[in-house]
Write an enzyme that holds these catalytic residues in place. Structure first.
Site, PDB file in Angstrom:
ATOM      1  N   GLU A 119      28.987  -7.754  11.257  1.00  0.00           N
ATOM      2  CA  GLU A 119      29.336  -6.557  12.048  1.00  0.00           C
ATOM      3  C   GLU A 119      30.800  -6.650  12.477  1.00  0.00           C
ATOM      4  O   GLU A 119      31.376  -7.748  12.475  1.00  0.00           O
ATOM      5  CB  GLU A 119      28.440  -6.485  13.286  1.00  0.00           C
ATOM      6  N   ARG A 148      54.428 -23.192 -23.515  1.00  0.00           N
ATOM      7  CA  ARG A 148      55.716 -22.921 -22.853  1.00  0.00           C
ATOM      8  C   ARG A 148      56.658 -24.128 -22.964  1.00  0.00           C
ATOM      9  O   ARG A 148      56.299 -25.246 -22.571  1.00  0.00           O
ATOM     10  CB  ARG A 148      55.447 -22.607 -21.373  1.00  0.00           C
ATOM     11  N   LYS A 149      57.854 -23.852 -23.508  1.00  0.00           N
ATOM     12  CA  LYS A 149      58.821 -24.950 -23.659  1.00  0.00           C
ATOM     13  C   LYS A 149      59.962 -24.800 -22.663  1.00  0.00           C
ATOM     14  O   LYS A 149      60.496 -23.696 -22.481  1.00  0.00           O
ATOM     15  CB  LYS A 149      59.384 -24.953 -25.081  1.00  0.00           C
ATOM     16  N   GLN A 197      55.188 -34.968 -16.424  1.00  0.00           N
ATOM     17  CA  GLN A 197      54.112 -35.591 -15.639  1.00  0.00           C
ATOM     18  C   GLN A 197      53.705 -34.723 -14.437  1.00  0.00           C
ATOM     19  O   GLN A 197      52.524 -34.697 -14.058  1.00  0.00           O
ATOM     20  CB  GLN A 197      54.577 -36.967 -15.161  1.00  0.00           C
ATOM     21  N   THR A 243      20.760 -27.757   3.795  1.00  0.00           N
ATOM     22  CA  THR A 243      21.825 -27.016   4.482  1.00  0.00           C
ATOM     23  C   THR A 243      23.167 -27.727   4.310  1.00  0.00           C
ATOM     24  O   THR A 243      24.186 -27.113   3.975  1.00  0.00           O
ATOM     25  CB  THR A 243      21.470 -26.895   5.978  1.00  0.00           C
ATOM     26  N   GLU A 276      30.250 -15.498   3.128  1.00  0.00           N
ATOM     27  CA  GLU A 276      29.078 -16.396   3.250  1.00  0.00           C
ATOM     28  C   GLU A 276      29.403 -17.643   4.073  1.00  0.00           C
ATOM     29  O   GLU A 276      28.955 -18.746   3.766  1.00  0.00           O
ATOM     30  CB  GLU A 276      28.498 -16.731   1.875  1.00  0.00           C
ATOM     31  N   THR A 324      32.905 -18.900   6.511  1.00  0.00           N
ATOM     32  CA  THR A 324      34.288 -19.288   6.189  1.00  0.00           C
ATOM     33  C   THR A 324      34.387 -20.804   5.981  1.00  0.00           C
ATOM     34  O   THR A 324      33.451 -21.559   6.297  1.00  0.00           O
ATOM     35  CB  THR A 324      35.236 -18.900   7.343  1.00  0.00           C
ATOM     36  N   GLN A 351      35.969 -22.775   7.748  1.00  0.00           N
ATOM     37  CA  GLN A 351      35.799 -23.437   9.051  1.00  0.00           C
ATOM     38  C   GLN A 351      34.318 -23.499   9.430  1.00  0.00           C
ATOM     39  O   GLN A 351      33.833 -24.525   9.916  1.00  0.00           O
ATOM     40  CB  GLN A 351      36.587 -22.675  10.138  1.00  0.00           C
TER      41      GLN A 351
HETATM   42  C1  FAD Z   1      34.850  -8.996   0.211  1.00  0.00           C
HETATM   43  C2  FAD Z   1      33.859  -9.387   1.264  1.00  0.00           C
HETATM   44  C3  FAD Z   1      32.509  -9.270   0.998  1.00  0.00           C
HETATM   45  C4  FAD Z   1      31.574  -9.572   1.981  1.00  0.00           C
HETATM   46  N1  FAD Z   1      30.242  -9.359   1.738  1.00  0.00           N
HETATM   47  C5  FAD Z   1      29.351  -9.474   2.753  1.00  0.00           C
HETATM   48  C6  FAD Z   1      27.998  -9.078   2.580  1.00  0.00           C
HETATM   49  O1  FAD Z   1      27.577  -8.661   1.513  1.00  0.00           O
HETATM   50  N2  FAD Z   1      27.173  -9.152   3.654  1.00  0.00           N
HETATM   51  C7  FAD Z   1      27.586  -9.598   4.869  1.00  0.00           C
HETATM   52  O2  FAD Z   1      26.774  -9.630   5.791  1.00  0.00           O
HETATM   53  N3  FAD Z   1      28.859  -9.998   5.062  1.00  0.00           N
HETATM   54  C8  FAD Z   1      29.752  -9.938   4.038  1.00  0.00           C
HETATM   55  N4  FAD Z   1      31.070 -10.304   4.230  1.00  0.00           N
HETATM   56  C9  FAD Z   1      31.496 -10.748   5.539  1.00  0.00           C
HETATM   57  C10 FAD Z   1      31.865 -12.215   5.600  1.00  0.00           C
HETATM   58  O3  FAD Z   1      30.736 -13.019   5.498  1.00  0.00           O
HETATM   59  C11 FAD Z   1      32.655 -12.422   6.901  1.00  0.00           C
HETATM   60  O4  FAD Z   1      33.911 -11.799   6.718  1.00  0.00           O
HETATM   61  C12 FAD Z   1      32.802 -13.861   7.269  1.00  0.00           C
HETATM   62  O5  FAD Z   1      31.569 -14.412   7.637  1.00  0.00           O
HETATM   63  C13 FAD Z   1      33.794 -14.063   8.421  1.00  0.00           C
HETATM   64  O6  FAD Z   1      33.563 -13.180   9.476  1.00  0.00           O
HETATM   65  P1  FAD Z   1      34.795 -12.330  10.071  1.00  0.00           P
HETATM   66  O7  FAD Z   1      35.471 -11.675   8.928  1.00  0.00           O
HETATM   67  O8  FAD Z   1      34.288 -11.473  11.177  1.00  0.00           O
HETATM   68  O9  FAD Z   1      35.785 -13.416  10.637  1.00  0.00           O
HETATM   69  P2  FAD Z   1      35.726 -14.112  12.089  1.00  0.00           P
HETATM   70  O10 FAD Z   1      34.367 -14.629  12.344  1.00  0.00           O
HETATM   71  O11 FAD Z   1      36.329 -13.203  13.087  1.00  0.00           O
HETATM   72  O12 FAD Z   1      36.685 -15.337  11.850  1.00  0.00           O
HETATM   73  C14 FAD Z   1      38.115 -15.229  11.927  1.00  0.00           C
HETATM   74  C15 FAD Z   1      38.697 -16.634  11.774  1.00  0.00           C
HETATM   75  O13 FAD Z   1      38.235 -17.465  12.858  1.00  0.00           O
HETATM   76  C16 FAD Z   1      37.579 -18.607  12.347  1.00  0.00           C
HETATM   77  N5  FAD Z   1      36.476 -18.965  13.250  1.00  0.00           N
HETATM   78  C17 FAD Z   1      35.497 -18.142  13.721  1.00  0.00           C
HETATM   79  N6  FAD Z   1      34.662 -18.833  14.501  1.00  0.00           N
HETATM   80  C18 FAD Z   1      35.112 -20.121  14.514  1.00  0.00           C
HETATM   81  C19 FAD Z   1      34.675 -21.324  15.127  1.00  0.00           C
HETATM   82  N7  FAD Z   1      33.586 -21.358  15.904  1.00  0.00           N
HETATM   83  N8  FAD Z   1      35.396 -22.442  14.927  1.00  0.00           N
HETATM   84  C20 FAD Z   1      36.501 -22.432  14.135  1.00  0.00           C
HETATM   85  N9  FAD Z   1      36.963 -21.324  13.519  1.00  0.00           N
HETATM   86  C21 FAD Z   1      36.274 -20.188  13.699  1.00  0.00           C
HETATM   87  C22 FAD Z   1      37.089 -18.205  10.965  1.00  0.00           C
HETATM   88  O14 FAD Z   1      36.874 -19.332  10.147  1.00  0.00           O
HETATM   89  C23 FAD Z   1      38.240 -17.333  10.502  1.00  0.00           C
HETATM   90  O15 FAD Z   1      39.271 -18.135  10.007  1.00  0.00           O
HETATM   91  C24 FAD Z   1      32.016 -10.055   3.238  1.00  0.00           C
HETATM   92  C25 FAD Z   1      33.374 -10.226   3.486  1.00  0.00           C
HETATM   93  C26 FAD Z   1      34.290  -9.889   2.534  1.00  0.00           C
HETATM   94  C27 FAD Z   1      35.758 -10.039   2.843  1.00  0.00           C
END
Ligand code: FAD
Length: 379
Positions: free
Chosen positions: A126, A267-268, A278, A312, A362, A364, A366
């Site tokens: 959300e 590519r040369k 290396q 998990t 799925e 991040t 973090q």
């Molecule tokens: C192209 C795309 C497809 C997607 N598809 C789906 C889908 O099909 N279904 C669905 O439900 N979601 C989907 N998502 C959502 C996705 O899972 C979320 O974007 C993701 O889980 C992160 O949530 P957020 O974007 O709100 O970031 P936030 O939660 O706001 O995070 C922002 C930053 O803060 C960091 N952060 C947050 N909490 C913590 C913590 N406790 N400790 C340390 N760092 C933290 C995060 O790692 C990130 O770097 C999709 C996203 C994208 C971009």
């Protein structure tokens, strides 16, 4: 551990290899450029059994083990991660039903996916609740034999094209994770509206959009896993889907390495192929080591899932490491291509843009580390 494939798995991997060469690679750049949905590719994929890997054969699926599905997905993602993401979204939408649904729900919903080409969405995120899943605000209340859902989701893969949306909503936010429920909502239900389509950096063939639920009436027959079990359903789904993301990341990294090897031999500079330097060799060697490591971590998670062992930690190991590997390999691929790597005329900049998403969705990079830390500290 036994990572050997079944005869069926080998055959489908070979089909996926050919399909990728013939149906994905030739069109990947165009879908990336236009950001259009590759429906034509999915029509063909569905026909040859390259969709809905997780649906058991009892419901018309191919009933592949997770391990066998993994090698198939690597082949597809090597061709285009965006096309693969939307293809895998069906599995993501259906895992809750496969893992927690009743026989009636499986028969009614899963068989539809296998009989014809339809798309599904998994809608958890959300605007104000991404990593913080328990913070979702989408509300559900009971009304006789129905539930009424209201709220707003964002970043829902396939939202514009899905027939069913697997959605998570809370009965009472004060109950925390114990208040969350999972429903399969037909998208043509009154009150469901798909909002803005995201104009994304990468994986542009995959559809991503927000979805609004305004007093959407859903039959109690579409509640998955019982009231208050939605968080458990979501987490078990992620345990199953993260190895898919991991192996898709391996597919991207492999494409980056293959392009890098071919280019560096051709590519040369300074009178010799750049592969003789290396500095270039070490980048290629690191790619090879990390791709193999990421693949092995993923196969282990897949094997554990097939043994029905809770994994998990291993799923997060695979997803976290493979996503980082894809990012490093694609960044180095751009480096190996030099200025040409930065140009859209060459394939590696797309790989770098596509790879970035693997560290975000799925869970991040973090969040994966948080999951792993929790698992190792509590073991
Ligand atoms: C192209 C795309 C497809 C997607 N598809 C789906 C889908 O099909 N279904 C669905 O439900 N979601 C989907 N998502 C959502 C996705 O899972 C979320 O974007 C993701 O889980 C992160 O949530 P957020 O974007 O709100 O970031 P936030 O939660 O706001 O995070 C922002 C930053 O803060 C960091 N952060 C947050 N909490 C913590 C913590 N406790 N400790 C340390 N760092 C933290 C995060 O790692 C990130 O770097 C999709 C996203 C994208 C971009």
């Amino acid at each position: 551990m036994d990572f050997s494939l079944s005869e069926e798995g080998k055959a489908l991997r070979d089909t996926a290899k050919q399909f990728t060469e013939k149906e994905i690679i030739p069109v990947a750049a165009e879908y990336d450029r236009n950001g259009t949905f590759p429906h034509d590719v999915y029509k063909k994929a569905h026909k040859v059994g390259l969709m809905n890997f997780a649906i058991p054969d009892k419901y018309g699926g191919i009933g592949l083990t997770v391990l066998n599905a993994t090698v198939v997905i690597e082949e597809l993602a090597r061709g285009c991660a965006g096309i693969t993401t939307s293809l895998l979204a069906n599995d993501m939408a259906n895992y809750p039903i496969i893992l927690f649904g009743t026989d009636e729900q499986k028969e009614r919903i899963l068989t539809e996916y296998t009989k014809e080409l339809i798309y599904g969405s998994f809608s958890l995120t959300e605007p104000e609740a991404g990593s913080d899943v328990v913070g979702i605000k989408t509300a559900v209340k009971k009304d006789g034999d129905y539930y009424i859902i209201s709220g707003e989701k964002c970043f829902t893969t396939n939202a514009n094209y899905s027939k069913y949306i697997t959605v998570f909503a809370t009965m009472d936010r004060s109950m925390g994770h114990k208040g969350i429920c999972c429903f399969v909502v037909p998208k043509n239900s009154e009150g469901v509206t798909v909002g803005k389509k995201e104009d994304k950096m990468g994986q542009r063939a995959s559809d991503t959009a927000s979805v609004k639920f305004t007093d959407v009436k859903v039959s109690k027959n579409n509640l998955i896993g019982g009231e208050g079990n939605g968080f458990k359903v979501a987490m078990a789904t992620l345990d199953h889907s993260r190895p898919n993301v991991a192996i898709a990341a391996v597919g991207i990294a492999r494409a980056a390495m293959e392009h890098s090897i071919a280019y560096s031999l051709e590519r040369k500079q300074f009178g010799q192929p750049i592969a003789q330097f290396q500095a270039i060799q070490f980048m290629l060697a690191n790619m090879a080591i990390e791709i193999e490591s990421a693949r092995l971590l993923t196969l282990k998670a897949a094997w554990l899932l097939d043994q029905k062992v809770r994994c998990t930690k291993e799923s997060s190991f695979a997803k976290c490491f493979a996503a980082d590997v894809a990012m490093r390999a694609t960044t180095d691929a751009v480096q190996i291509f030099g200025g040409y790597g930065y140009s859209k005329e060459y394939p590696v900049e797309k790989l770098m843009r596509d790879a970035k998403l693997m560290q975000i969705y799925e869970g991040t990079a973090q969040v994966q580390r948080l999951v792993i830390a929790r698992e190792i500290l509590n073991s």
